[in-house]
Design an enzyme around this catalytic site. Structure first.
Site, PDB file in Angstrom:
ATOM      1  CD1 TRP A 199      -4.132   4.541  11.532  1.00  0.00           C
ATOM      2  CD2 TRP A 199      -5.125   6.415  12.261  1.00  0.00           C
ATOM      3  NE1 TRP A 199      -3.652   5.585  10.783  1.00  0.00           N
ATOM      4  CE2 TRP A 199      -4.251   6.754  11.205  1.00  0.00           C
ATOM      5  CE3 TRP A 199      -5.855   7.430  12.881  1.00  0.00           C
ATOM      6  CZ2 TRP A 199      -4.092   8.055  10.748  1.00  0.00           C
ATOM      7  CZ3 TRP A 199      -5.691   8.731  12.427  1.00  0.00           C
ATOM      8  CH2 TRP A 199      -4.823   9.033  11.366  1.00  0.00           C
ATOM      9  CG  ASP A 366       3.480   6.877   1.090  1.00  0.00           C
ATOM     10  OD1 ASP A 366       2.313   6.472   0.961  1.00  0.00           O
ATOM     11  OD2 ASP A 366       4.189   6.599   2.069  1.00  0.00           O
ATOM     12  CG  ASP A 367      -1.582   5.788  -1.869  1.00  0.00           C
ATOM     13  OD1 ASP A 367      -1.656   5.406  -3.036  1.00  0.00           O
ATOM     14  OD2 ASP A 367      -2.490   5.659  -1.028  1.00  0.00           O
ATOM     15  CE  LYS A 476       4.516   3.915   4.416  1.00  0.00           C
ATOM     16  NZ  LYS A 476       4.299   5.361   4.529  1.00  0.00           N
ATOM     17  CD1 TRP A 477       2.843  -5.334   2.569  1.00  0.00           C
ATOM     18  CD2 TRP A 477       4.149  -6.006   0.882  1.00  0.00           C
ATOM     19  NE1 TRP A 477       2.259  -6.433   2.002  1.00  0.00           N
ATOM     20  CE2 TRP A 477       3.042  -6.867   0.957  1.00  0.00           C
ATOM     21  CE3 TRP A 477       5.104  -6.251  -0.105  1.00  0.00           C
ATOM     22  CZ2 TRP A 477       2.861  -7.950   0.100  1.00  0.00           C
ATOM     23  CZ3 TRP A 477       4.933  -7.323  -0.953  1.00  0.00           C
ATOM     24  CH2 TRP A 477       3.823  -8.155  -0.853  1.00  0.00           C
ATOM     25  CG  ASP A 478       0.169   1.245   3.787  1.00  0.00           C
ATOM     26  OD1 ASP A 478      -0.143   0.766   4.893  1.00  0.00           O
ATOM     27  OD2 ASP A 478      -0.014   2.444   3.490  1.00  0.00           O
ATOM     28  CG  MET A 479      -2.663  -5.060   5.192  1.00  0.00           C
ATOM     29  SD  MET A 479      -3.492  -4.885   6.773  1.00  0.00           S
ATOM     30  CE  MET A 479      -3.968  -6.526   7.107  1.00  0.00           C
ATOM     31  CB  CYS A 526       3.499   0.439   6.513  1.00  0.00           C
ATOM     32  SG  CYS A 526       2.321   1.781   6.741  1.00  0.00           S
ATOM     33  CG  ASP A 548      -0.381   6.310   9.268  1.00  0.00           C
ATOM     34  OD1 ASP A 548       0.741   5.979   8.859  1.00  0.00           O
ATOM     35  OD2 ASP A 548      -1.435   5.982   8.700  1.00  0.00           O
TER      36      ASP A 548
HETATM   37  C1  DGJ Z   1      -1.098   4.568   5.408  1.00  0.00           C
HETATM   38  C2  DGJ Z   1       0.346   4.687   5.777  1.00  0.00           C
HETATM   39  O1  DGJ Z   1       0.550   4.408   7.110  1.00  0.00           O
HETATM   40  C3  DGJ Z   1       0.822   6.078   5.406  1.00  0.00           C
HETATM   41  O2  DGJ Z   1       2.147   6.269   5.823  1.00  0.00           O
HETATM   42  C4  DGJ Z   1       0.702   6.236   3.919  1.00  0.00           C
HETATM   43  O3  DGJ Z   1       1.559   5.361   3.275  1.00  0.00           O
HETATM   44  C5  DGJ Z   1      -0.741   5.997   3.501  1.00  0.00           C
HETATM   45  N1  DGJ Z   1      -1.232   4.745   3.999  1.00  0.00           N
HETATM   46  C6  DGJ Z   1      -0.850   6.018   2.005  1.00  0.00           C
HETATM   47  O4  DGJ Z   1      -2.096   5.695   1.577  1.00  0.00           O
END
Ligand code: DGJ
Length: 732
Positions: A199, A366-367, A476-479, A526, A548
């Protein structure tokens, strides 16, 4: 083009020829399929001597009743286990009687132009000049059919391979391993090159000499992960950007994978790519088929630079959704580092307005906008806007933001669930878990079990409801976590090892449905940064947040690494605040822009806190980027410095029509009393003139490529310099 030479006694040579490479298959009279050659392009000529010339050891088991016919010394295209090849097989099947031997022989082949999408899986789309070879292999004893599908992309200079198994018997077959590609190279003098990391440190280039034995890289985390990208290349030892033989594979898959290079006792190398066999098995009932994902195979005889340009063009033209292949990416402002979870309506609208003033075209929330989420401990899965925090409904917020002259995008993390969520309270059985075992959280979340179609339907419905009810142009599809507690309440006991792959099939169905239903939404993938950046994701989501870590000096290495495979068009690169939130470093705005202008420029800044002068500077940088944007996003990339030296990076993009050239040089650390080397450009027309935008001077292409540019006097760390040239007809 696919060529065939039919020889006596049923022998055949099949030539998979691209503009720069050939991969040759040889079908013997007894039905074995060998691979005598993969390398620079050759004509369709009788090269059976390659196999005939192989000296045979006498100490191996006989094969086929012939003393001098040892499978272990033969370069094969889809090797079995059980006879005289004792290397790593391409597949492993277990039959109902407990036996594990399969003897695949040629049955038929079919050449056509109608490449179809792989069922349930992403795959590279056909090009105008692509051709398909389907090679059907069969085991007579167990009546199992294995079809190898090769697509030859002639002008793109690449080949893809996928594999399908069909159970034509009356018994169950258990697949325990199934490579998507397996090639045998008659040499072992290679380095293994791959992209590893963690990470905030993704895409680090790793290179090591192959030794006898197996060397592999892979992931069992449920995604490629930050640790390993599904990419591996075997490169001749002298390989650099412009020289050397490169054999590369990239996997069109987003889950567990294994790439292996086995150097055998005869100094040959078996190179494979496929779903990771660890914790994988698939039961195939009579009449059923199993489709393995596709692998992309690229040969370059001109080093890594050419390899990258082959991947870039193929992925831009034939992998990412066609509707985004020619669409300029907006300059966006993402609210994450500006606000994290701490925001309210007025702040957001003001931030969006300031973003528009500096030239951004898209504001991404974002979140933190849903449920009761103010930190990581709740609400993932409850995709209902927090109207208190948003100061009204989501459509109202979007309208107010759009009134500032900027479009709106939104963050989701659809595959996870917070224990503190209505979703989890209603459906605790929907998470990956084994009853009676401790359930582990990561980033305060559990993983939803996407092998269960009901869970996928929930995601489609809940995300689709939001996208369908407001004007959202970007997602933005995060995981944010990897798989633990592998176990599915939905699957029967004997199918538990299918879970990880079924998850991917479920996820792909979700993405296919949502991207079909909302074709104009630009999806960015993402996974806590670059934790799931692969061609499988790009098939649905034509943009990736590669890390990140937004520190410009850190980004250099990561962008260099990701550019080995993935085109600038898909790479999200943001200018962020100083001191940087990950490293505490302070780099000038100029250098932060120079680095971020490698890909799709974005801002990760709280403009509400920045003074007017700085905002004017930011606006100038955004305007500068917009001038070179088409060149960066659709042009051709040449990396000039950075593979060897950790202290100098340089790259350039040449526009599609060759009329604009954008060059960037960055030096992370200054050092006194050193002479900086001139920067020689490449990829230019030698006789054309190129006018430098900064002083109007016209250079000849030959001059720029041989004499080069001076990076200037370097008296500061994180030094950068950028040049833009316009091609003019005459040279000086
Ligand atoms: C991880 C992403 O990589 C960040 O850019 C951000 O969107 C956070 N999650 C939000 O929880």
């Amino acid at each position: 083009m696919i060529g065939i030479l039919e020889k006596e006694a049923g022998e055949k040579l099949l030539f998979l020829n691209t503009c720069g490479a050939s991969l040759v298959l040889q079908i013997t009279g007894s039905g074995y399929v060998f691979m005598p050659y993969w390398g620079g392009r050759i004509e369709c000529t009788d090269i059976r001597y390659v196999i005939a010339d192989i000296t045979r050891g006498s100490y191996l088991a006989d094969a086929n009743g012939q003393k001098d016919f040892k499978l272990e010394q033969m370069p094969q295209i889809y090797p079995s286990h059980g006879y005289s090849d004792l290397r790593e097989p391409a597949f492993a099947f277990v039959y109902e009687d407990g036996s594990r031997i399969t003897d695949l022989r040629y049955r038929s082949h079919w050449i056509h132009r109608d490449k179809e999408k792989l069922p349930g899986l992403p795959s590279v789309r056909p090009a105008d000049d692509s051709e398909v070879l389907e090679l059907v292999l069969y085991d007579d004893v167990k009546q199992v059919e294995v079809t190898l599908t090769f697509t030859v992309y002639e002008s793109h200079d690449a080949i893809t391979q996928s594999v399908r198994v069909e159970n034509k018997s009356g018994e169950k077959i258990r697949i325990e391993k199934l490579c998507s590609a397996s090639v045998d190279l008659l040499n072992c003098e290679y380095d293994l090159l791959h992209l590893a990391g963690a990470w905030a440190r993704e895409f680090q280039i790793k290179r090591r000499r192959l030794e006898q034995g197996m060397q592999s890289l892979g992931s069992t985390r449920g995604a490629g992960g930050h640790g390993q990208n599904p990419f591996a290349a075997l490169i001749s030892p002298e390989t650099d950007e412009d020289h050397g033989n490169v054999y590369a594979m990239n996997f069109v898959y987003s889950g567990n994978f294994l790439a292996g290079a086995e150097v055998d006792m005869h100094q040959n190398t078996r190179f494979q790519m496929g779903i990771h066999p660890f914790d994988f098995a698939w039961t195939l009932l009579p009449g059923e088929r199993f489709q393995a994902p596709e692998a992309v195979m690229v040969y370059s005889g001109q080093g890594l630079g050419r390899m990258s340009r082959i991947f870039h063009k193929l992925y831009r033209d034939c992998l990412i959704p066609a509707r985004f292949a020619r669409r300029e990416r907006p300059v966006l402002l993402n609210s994450w580092e500006a606000n994290y979870f701490d925001f309210h309506k007025e702040g957001l609208v003001s931030l969006a307005g300031e973003a528009a003033r500096v030239g951004a075209e898209l504001f991404v929330l974002d979140d933190g906008w849903f449920g009761k989420r103010n930190d990581t401990t709740s609400s993932v899965g409850d995709w209902a806007p927090n109207e208190e925090k948003l100061g009204g409904t989501l459509p109202e917020l979007i309208r107010d933001i759009e009134d500032k002259g900027i479009a709106f995008g939104l963050w989701f993390e659809p595959e996870m669930v917070s224990p503190d969520s209505d979703l989890y309270r209603a459906h605790p059985e929907w998470v990956m878990q084994v009853q009676g075992r401790r359930l582990e959280m990561s980033r305060d979340e559990y993983v939803l079990d996407l092998s269960n179609p009901e869970v996928c339907d929930y995601i489609i419905e809940s995300i689709g409801r939001i996208l369908g009810s407001c004007h959202i142009v970007y997602v933005k599809w995060d995981m944010n976590r990897n798989f633990t507690n592998m176990g599915s309440g939905y699957l029967s006991a004997d199918r538990q090892k299918e879970q990880a792959h079924r998850y991917m099939l479920g996820l792909y169905r979700v993405m296919e449905t949502l991207t079909d239903r909302f074709p104009d939404v630009l999806f960015e993938s993402c996974a806590g940064g670059g934790g799931r950046c692969d061609p499988g994701m790009l098939y649905y989501m034509p943009q990736v947040w590669i890390s990140d870590d937004t520190d410009a000096m850190e980004r250099l290495r990561m962008q260099y690494g990701s550019s080995l495979i993935y085109p600038s068009l898909v790479m999200g690169c943001h200018i962020s605040e100083v001191p940087n939130h990950q490293t505490g470093r302070q780099e000038s705005l100029r250098t932060r822009t120079a680095v971020a202008s490698w890909g799709n420029l974005g801002l990760e800044l709280n403009l509400n806190r920045i003074d007017e002068e700085e905002k004017r500077n930011i606006a100038e940088e955004v305007a500068f980027y917009k001038k070179i944007r088409p060149t960066v996003q659709f042009g051709t990339l040449y990396r000039l410095k950075g593979l060897q030296s950790g202290n100098e990076y340089a790259w350039m993009h040449v526009s599609e029509d060759g009329r604009q050239v954008a060059v960037t040089y960055v030096r992370p650390l200054a050092s006194p009393n050193t002479v900086s080397r001139r920067l020689k450009l490449t990829g230019l027309c030698p006789d054309a003139g190129y006018r430098a935008e900064e002083d109007g001077r016209v250079y000849c292409g030959r001059e720029l490529m041989n004499v080069g540019l001076s990076p200037g006097k370097i008296r500061t760390d994180a030094y950068s310099r950028q040049w833009v040239f316009e091609r003019v007809e005459e040279s000086r």
